[in-house]
Design an enzyme around this catalytic site. Sequence first.
Site, PDB file in Angstrom:
ATOM      1  N   HIS A  27       0.853  -1.198   0.000  1.00  0.00           N
ATOM      2  CA  HIS A  27       0.000   0.000   0.000  1.00  0.00           C
ATOM      3  C   HIS A  27       0.890   1.249   0.000  1.00  0.00           C
ATOM      4  O   HIS A  27       1.968   1.246   0.596  1.00  0.00           O
ATOM      5  CB  HIS A  27      -0.907  -0.023   1.237  1.00  0.00           C
ATOM      6  CG  HIS A  27      -2.003   0.988   1.165  1.00  0.00           C
ATOM      7  ND1 HIS A  27      -1.788   2.319   1.417  1.00  0.00           N
ATOM      8  CD2 HIS A  27      -3.306   0.860   0.831  1.00  0.00           C
ATOM      9  CE1 HIS A  27      -2.934   2.977   1.250  1.00  0.00           C
ATOM     10  NE2 HIS A  27      -3.867   2.110   0.889  1.00  0.00           N
TER      11      HIS A  27
ATOM     12  N   GLU B 163      -3.980   2.745  -6.936  1.00  0.00           N
ATOM     13  CA  GLU B 163      -4.359   3.823  -6.022  1.00  0.00           C
ATOM     14  C   GLU B 163      -3.431   5.007  -6.159  1.00  0.00           C
ATOM     15  O   GLU B 163      -2.328   4.998  -5.628  1.00  0.00           O
ATOM     16  CB  GLU B 163      -4.214   3.328  -4.579  1.00  0.00           C
ATOM     17  CG  GLU B 163      -5.380   2.578  -4.074  1.00  0.00           C
ATOM     18  CD  GLU B 163      -5.330   2.469  -2.556  1.00  0.00           C
ATOM     19  OE1 GLU B 163      -6.395   2.484  -1.966  1.00  0.00           O
ATOM     20  OE2 GLU B 163      -4.227   2.387  -1.992  1.00  0.00           O
TER      21      GLU B 163
HETATM   22  P1  PGA Z   1      -9.855   5.915   0.964  1.00  0.00           P
HETATM   23  O1  PGA Z   1      -8.625   4.910   1.086  1.00  0.00           O
HETATM   24  O2  PGA Z   1     -11.024   5.126   0.464  1.00  0.00           O
HETATM   25  O3  PGA Z   1     -10.056   6.417   2.363  1.00  0.00           O
HETATM   26  O4  PGA Z   1      -9.458   6.975   0.014  1.00  0.00           O
HETATM   27  C1  PGA Z   1      -8.342   4.033   0.062  1.00  0.00           C
HETATM   28  C2  PGA Z   1      -7.132   3.228   0.431  1.00  0.00           C
HETATM   29  O5  PGA Z   1      -6.077   3.812   0.675  1.00  0.00           O
HETATM   30  O6  PGA Z   1      -7.212   1.993   0.525  1.00  0.00           O
END
Ligand code: PGA
Length: 236
Positions: free
Chosen positions: A100, A155
Amino acid sequence: MKNIIALANWKSNKNVKDAETWLKKFSQLASAKINFKGKIILCAPFIDLPILKKSLPQIPSNLNFFLGSQNISAFEDGPYTGEISAGMLKDLVSYVLIGHSERRTYSQETNEQVNQKIKLSTKYGLKTIICVSELSQVKSIKKENPSFKDIILYEPPLAISNISGGKADSPIDVNKAIEKIKSILDKSLVIYGGSVNPDNVLSFISQPSIDGVGVGAKSLEPQAFWEILENVGRKS
Ligand code: PGA
């Protein structure tokens, strides 16, 4: 309609009691009829996994609900204080979230460690969800784990809700980025994460290359996460 993946990532939130309460509430909501046919993966803190696993029978059996961890050690079992290895997790979870952007930023996790974690997870029969924000990270997976065919979570760090204030990336731009990822990792499903909520989820899953969503903040409340699933189900 494709079968969508909905991933909940609680990040560093919820003690054991909170986790138990969430699952109880979610199970009550889930007893209502909905049309969500995809896969739900809850990535919870390590300490919550045993109680969640024990509580899984509460979840109606028509939902495809799986548990995942948010990280895994880059080492096998052994003298690595504080680490949780693939061998220790293998009977507790089906999935492992790896790399992540918050781990890459705050814990200096490198592509090399990410690739090592993929290898160990695979060795122990765990499926992986690898977070990426740049093509160089995708290329590194392809190089070091050429047969990779699990899930990629795309992401862009600036779209994550605590940074963006809840403003998600544009679905069209995300679709283009995901097409590029799929041109490299052609056997993978690729989902989008970053400020996904009940109101914008359909705009993402309607895009042809987006296979699902990763949800952080809006997964903390069972009701909001449930509304995301309901809205996806309506479209199915
Ligand atoms: P968020 O986080 O939905 O709060 O933007 C997404 C993530 O980082 O998994």
